[in-house]
Enzyme design. Structure first.
Site, short mmCIF file in Angstrom:
data_model
loop_
_atom_site.label_atom_id
_atom_site.label_comp_id
_atom_site.label_asym_id
_atom_site.label_seq_id
_atom_site.Cartn_x
_atom_site.Cartn_y
_atom_site.Cartn_z
N LYS A 16 -12.93 14.96 60.29
CA LYS A 16 -13.48 13.83 59.55
C LYS A 16 -12.47 13.39 58.48
O LYS A 16 -11.84 14.23 57.84
CB LYS A 16 -14.78 14.26 58.88
CG LYS A 16 -15.55 13.12 58.20
CD LYS A 16 -16.86 13.62 57.58
CE LYS A 16 -17.71 12.49 57.03
NZ LYS A 16 -18.99 12.98 56.45
N SER B 111 -23.05 10.19 57.89
CA SER B 111 -21.74 9.58 57.72
C SER B 111 -20.70 10.11 58.69
O SER B 111 -19.71 9.44 58.94
CB SER B 111 -21.25 9.82 56.29
OG SER B 111 -21.00 11.20 56.07
N SER C 178 -25.53 14.13 56.95
CA SER C 178 -24.37 13.46 57.55
C SER C 178 -23.73 14.18 58.73
O SER C 178 -22.88 13.61 59.40
CB SER C 178 -23.30 13.19 56.50
OG SER C 178 -23.66 12.09 55.71
#
Ligand SMILES: [Mg+2]
Ligand SMILES: [Zn+2]
Lengths: 95, 480, 491
Positions: free
Chosen positions: C77, C157, C181
């Site tokens: 990420k 997210s 997330s």
């Protein structure tokens, strides 16, 4: 309406975010909606409750007073948008 | 003096001292804390607030804060919280300062100071740990400010007093006393020139019986002289305003060391809302009793205790004792010299001659050209009568220049005092025999001539004769 | 063949020299290239990944492996700082930022020989649940409804992290979870997403959103892979004061799907009329299945569940408003020139942050400001205590709690509601877990009538990751979920 134009601009000042006129209306609508949502907590009784700011229950870990000079000025300034003579440079500040 | 200028007015003074913890590394990072390094050469990723960086607290700094708290007779809080104080400034990389707000590591305490009217207790509100900010240079370029983060994140102890001081003199005494305690403890080096100890002074004025006036905070005073001058200026400024029917604005002001004036800080104009909240990167700091007890045992004798001991043990006057204990190195020096010697003599030589030499040379006692051992040797030679006080001064000066020991100089210069009674008796006989007229006049009542005989005898001995023995012998001979 | 790739299976293929790390890495790089339409990656580390793969192959030759998984490429990420590789948090304000340091988690991966394929798209500063707040544009869910060709959100997210695993643009990935997330996008993409206990995984070097809630974790194809990756990334870190000193376990080695005698709680407060029938059905079925496998199903109550989301939307923005103050254009990142320092700050932050980030900074600033602090911030922290104690009570009665992961399956990108609060509701089932600091996992259970994955969430007590993985493994083994999205982007 908690967030009118004036209070929103004041908040923007505090957060150092400029808010253009064309965004004011939508922003105040959004923020008021969020505020209305979180305001439902007011219904809940919490007089006898202690606040928790971190859910981890353990002693604060400490470190020894040892020096470690890994970073040079160049490392620290590597990503600086403006620098000179190993200083960060910002617009003139008058105290 | 000040009292006259501001007659009819009360001064209310509170002081925040920022004392740099005497640590090798910073409060939440391992960067060094050395003074005067090249710009941004002592900055870690944490100090520069790079994304994802986290604080880890320095154990030594916690210890120093607690020790300082003990030295300030204060309550040690077994649980304290680190908060974020949020504001934007170019020298504050995180956008917040990690400090302690509602739950500081040290609570209420007090220090005692010496005032015109005797001892006075000044309350300490709290002591908390916090990060120092970086340094901005505004005079390097007409259009830009330069930022050096070397100081960013250095551990400070903020010591907040109660508004208990009522004159600039008391304010200075208070800062002096706190500085002295911290230096005894070794928690802060107290070097004000380098900024290791700075004071923010809150001043307000009011008429006796009236309610408290609006206060102004004068930031970052780094000498006793400036603290005094800033308070005097500020008090007069506020009084003038009020007397002109204007009002005092609550604000932060800067002291101009050149002009001796204070002025409002422009950058602090907009009202602050620091939005303190517990730093979620740090858990509450908890201390246990045994640990605190252990630290308590390492606390050295502090100035107030030493002063009392000096008064009891060495019969020092409160005044002399105060001077000697005000500085750790001085009291240690004094103790080294006074061991098995006459305290009164030692006090005179330390606070008199030695201090004046140090003053002249602008030296601190740690750098004294005369060691305590050397001064002790000198005092010994005064005590055993080998040299006179006057000669000793000469010897001390020579010690200072050459670094030689007292005895060596006494021998070299042939200064050693004549204390042999037979030798002095022959000198005295010589004088009396050479001045029969004067001896007659003396015996007829001209007492003043006694000094003449003594002077002649001393002259004859080239100043070496022990004046006391000379005196005694002349008195004896003339009364025969 | 490709669809069966897992960390576990790749380790075997590499060990038996059926494939080299370089071949494997090239294959994934090709998949990434072909899957560009999914917009999963902000940065593709083409060159570096291949060099690292060659090095791994050399290590394998010289029998000098860093771990069993040496040479397997994964996705990261774009919130983890990676040395020499851009780290943007999907924000304009960091779009030019290249750290010269490596986060603890990615360093741990490197120490195990894992290779980074690049940085995965996410919501800006991890604020969002649709991935639409990214400065680099929405990530597209590899899944599509059988009834429509419209593109779906992958959740957020960690939307890039989940979509990349789901679409085979990596075999496993790292995400972060502040309010759901990891679990919510895992649920939307049919992948396994694990949020560890607060303190289990170091936060050092991860761009902070809300420090007391953020936690990194794996998104994988299987529960076993989640255990493997958790083994690699977890542990105490001296550089993080909120890192747990509890010793970590060998989660993979100790995986044991036997749940006989365990008690599984079903919290009544998670029931809702608004829950899609297919989700409710999966939830009920799963409970029955656990019962069949030897567990006892217990009805429990978590009375403050409905207060979690509003409390979260005070606490997370409050912390974020402070955490994001460092993005001021002075030391790194975007700077927009201004007339003076304040003007520079305001312009930089106004242009550098997107709308959702600005909303949260403003709300966070508001709830901390004088006069509102007690009514909002302290109130929310008190609610947090109540939620925490709800779970403490519950775990006196049960070993694990079973809930849906999300109140809906993936929805159309174009259908995102304009009211931010409607978006916030996506995290209604995941947020309490963050507030209480517990571990939670989302695993795919079935597909709904539109052929979209439904995720179920398991929750255990703090630092009971092993138990969490064991129950998850039991479900996984029993249902054998094997749906995969049709790769429409290849056409
Ligand atoms: Mg202060
Ligand atoms: Zn301070």
């Amino acid at each position: 309406m908690e967030f009118d134009k004036k209070s929103l601009l004041k908040l923007g000042k505090l957060a150092r975010i400029s808010i253009s006129d064309d965004k004011l209306n939508n922003l105040s609508k959004d923020l008021n909606s969020i505020l209305e949502f979180v305001d439902q907590l007011k219904e809940i009784k919490t007089d006898q409750v202690d606040p928790t700011s971190n859910s981890l229950y353990q002693k604060l870990e400490v470190r020894d007073d040892k020096v470690d000079t890994k970073n040079s000025a160049e490392d620290i300034l590597e990503n600086a948008p403006e620098k000179e003579m190993d200083f960060f440079v910002v617009p003139k500040v008058i105290e | 003096m000040v009292a006259q200028m501001i007659e009819d007015w009360n001064l209310v003074i509170g002081i925040e001292i920022h004392a740099q913890v005497n640590s090798k590394s910073k409060l939440f990072s391992s960067s060094p804390t050395d003074f005067g390094s090249k710009p941004n050469s002592q900055v870690s990723l944490i100090d520069a607030a790079m994304p994802g960086m986290l604080p880890v607290i320095n154990k030594f700094c916690i210890e120093q804060a607690v020790k300082s708290g003990i030295g300030l007779n204060a309550k040690i809080n077994k649980k304290s919280i680190f908060d974020r104080k949020n504001y934007f400034y170019q020298d504050l990389p995180q956008g917040y300062q990690i400090s302690q707000y509602k739950d500081p590591i040290v609570g209420e305490g007090f220090v005692e100071i010496e005032t015109e009217n005797g001892q006075k207790k000044i309350g300490v509100e709290r002591l908390h740990l916090e990060q120092d900010a970086g340094k901005s240079l505004h005079d390097q370029d007409p259009n830009f400010t330069f930022v050096d983060l070397n100081r960013s994140g250095i551990a400070l102890m903020e010591i907040v007093s109660k508004p208990d001081m009522s004159s600039p003199e008391e304010a200075v005494e208070y800062v002096r006393k706190v500085r002295s305690i911290l230096r005894y403890l070794g928690t802060c080096d107290g070097n004000m020139e380098q900024g290791s100890l700075r004071a923010d002074v809150n001043v307000s004025v009011n008429k006796p019986g009236n309610e408290l006036g609006t206060r102004c905070e004068i930031k970052n005073l780094n000498s006793f002289k400036f603290i005094h001058a800033a308070i005097v200026y500020e008090a007069k400024r506020q009084i003038k305003l009020i007397e002109q029917g204007e009002s005092v604005n609550q604000e932060t002001r800067l002291f101009n060391t050149q002009s001796g004036e204070t002025r409002s800080m422009r950058s602090k104009e907009d009202a602050h809302d620091y939005r303190y909240f517990p730093d979620p990167d740090l858990l509450p700091l908890t201390l246990d009793d045994d640990w605190i007890k252990g630290l308590q045992e390492t606390i050295p004798e502090l100035p107030d205790q030493i002063k009392e001991r000096f008064i009891n043990e060495y019969s020092l006057s409160s005044y002399d004792a105060n001077i000697i204990v005000s500085d750790k190195a001085t009291s240690k020096y004094f103790e080294d010299v006074v061991k098995n010697r006459n305290p009164k003599l030692v006090t005179t030589w330390v606070t008199g001659e030695l201090f004046s030499i140090l003053n002249k040379k602008n030296l601190i006692i740690e750098d004294s050209p005369i060691t305590s051992k050397q001064l002790g040797e000198l005092v010994d030679n005064i005590e055993n009568g080998k040299i006179s006080n006057r000669q000793a001064k000469e010897v001390l000066e020579e010690m200072c220049e050459s670094g030689k020991g007292a005895l060596e100089i006494i021998d070299e210069k042939g200064l050693s005092q004549i204390s042999d009674e037979n030798e002095i008796e022959s000198l005295v006989d010589n004088v009396l025999n050479s001045n029969p007229e004067n001896v007659k006049k003396y015996k007829n009542g001209k007492d003043k001539l006694f000094g003449f005989f003594v002077g002649e005898a001393m002259k004859l001995s080239k100043g070496k004769a022990n004046p006391k023995i000379v005196n005694d012998l002349i008195k004896k001979k003339l009364s025969q | 063949m490709k669809d069966s790739y897992t960390l576990k299976s790749l380790a075997v293929l590499l060990e038996n020299n059926k494939i080299s790390s370089k071949e494997l890495t090239s294959e994934y790089l090709k998949n990434i290239e072909n899957g560009k339409d999914l917009n999963c990656y902000n940065t593709i580390s083409q060159e570096k990944a291949l060099i690292d793969a060659e090095k791994s192959d050399e290590r394998r030759k010289s029998q000098n492996l860093r771990s069993k998984y040496d040479g397997i490429p994964i996705g990261i990420k774009d919130l983890f700082c990676t040395k020499g590789v851009a780290t943007t948090a999907s924000s304009k304000i960091l779009s030019n930022f290249v750290p010269n340091y490596e986060s603890t988690v990615t360093q741990n991966c490197d120490d195990a020989g894992l290779i980074s394929l690049g940085k995965l798209n996410c919501d800006e500063f991890a604020m969002g649940s649709t991935n639409k707040t990214s400065f680099f544009g929405s990530v597209k869910n590899p899944w599509k409804s059988v009834n429509s060709d419209n593109e779906l959100v992958p959740g957020g997210s960690s939307g890039g992290s989940a979509a990349a695993v789901s679409g085979d643009l990596c075999v496993a990935s790292l995400g972060t979870d502040t309010g759901g997330s990891i679990r919510q996008p895992a649920s939307f993409t049919g992948t396994v997403g694990l949020k560890p206990s607060y303190g289990r995984v170091s936060r050092w070097g991860i761009v902070a959103f809300a420090s007391s809630l953020d936690q990194a974790g794996p998104i994988t194809k299987t529960v076993e892979d989640a255990a493997i990756l958790l083994d690699i990334i977890s542990g105490h870190d001296e550089k993080d004061s909120t890192s747990s000193v509890n010793p970590k376990e060998n989660y993979y080695e100790n995986l044991n799907s036997d749940i006989k005698g365990m008690k599984i709680g079903i919290p009544k407060e998670f029931r809702s009329d608004k829950l899609p029938a297919s989700t409710q059905k999966s939830w009920d079925e799963c409970a029955n299945l656990l019962k069949t496998n030897g567990a006892e199903i217990v009805d429990i109550s978590l009375p403050h569940t409905m207060s979690a989301l509003p409390a979260y939307y005070i606490i997370a923005p409050a912390e974020a408003s402070s955490n994001l103050a460092r993005y001021d254009g002075v030391r790194y990142g975007l700077r927009v020139k201004g007339n003076d320092l304040i003007d520079m700050y305001e312009k930089t932050r106004s242009e550098g942050f997107g709308d959702e980030v600005k909303r949260r900074i403003l709300i966070g600033t508001y709830v901390l400001s004088s006069g509102y602090y007690d009514a909002y911030y302290i109130k929310a922290q008190k609610i947090r205590s109540l939620i925490k104690s709800d779970y403490v009570e519950a775990f006196k009665k049960v070993d694990a709690i079973l809930t849906p992961s999300t109140p809906s399956t993936a929805f159309e990108i174009a259908n995102e509601p304009s009211d931010p609060v409607q978006n916030y509701l996506n995290d209604i089932f995941t947020v309490p877990v963050n507030l209480a600091g517990l571990p939670g996992i989302s695993i795919p259970y079935a597909n709904d009538e539109n052929n979209l994955p439904i995720g179920l969430q398991l929750i255990t007590n703090s630092f009971e990751e092993q138990k969490l993985l064991n129950v998850a493994k039991n479900i996984e083994e029993t249902i054998n979920y094997s749906e995969t999205p049709e790769k429409w982007w290849l056409k």
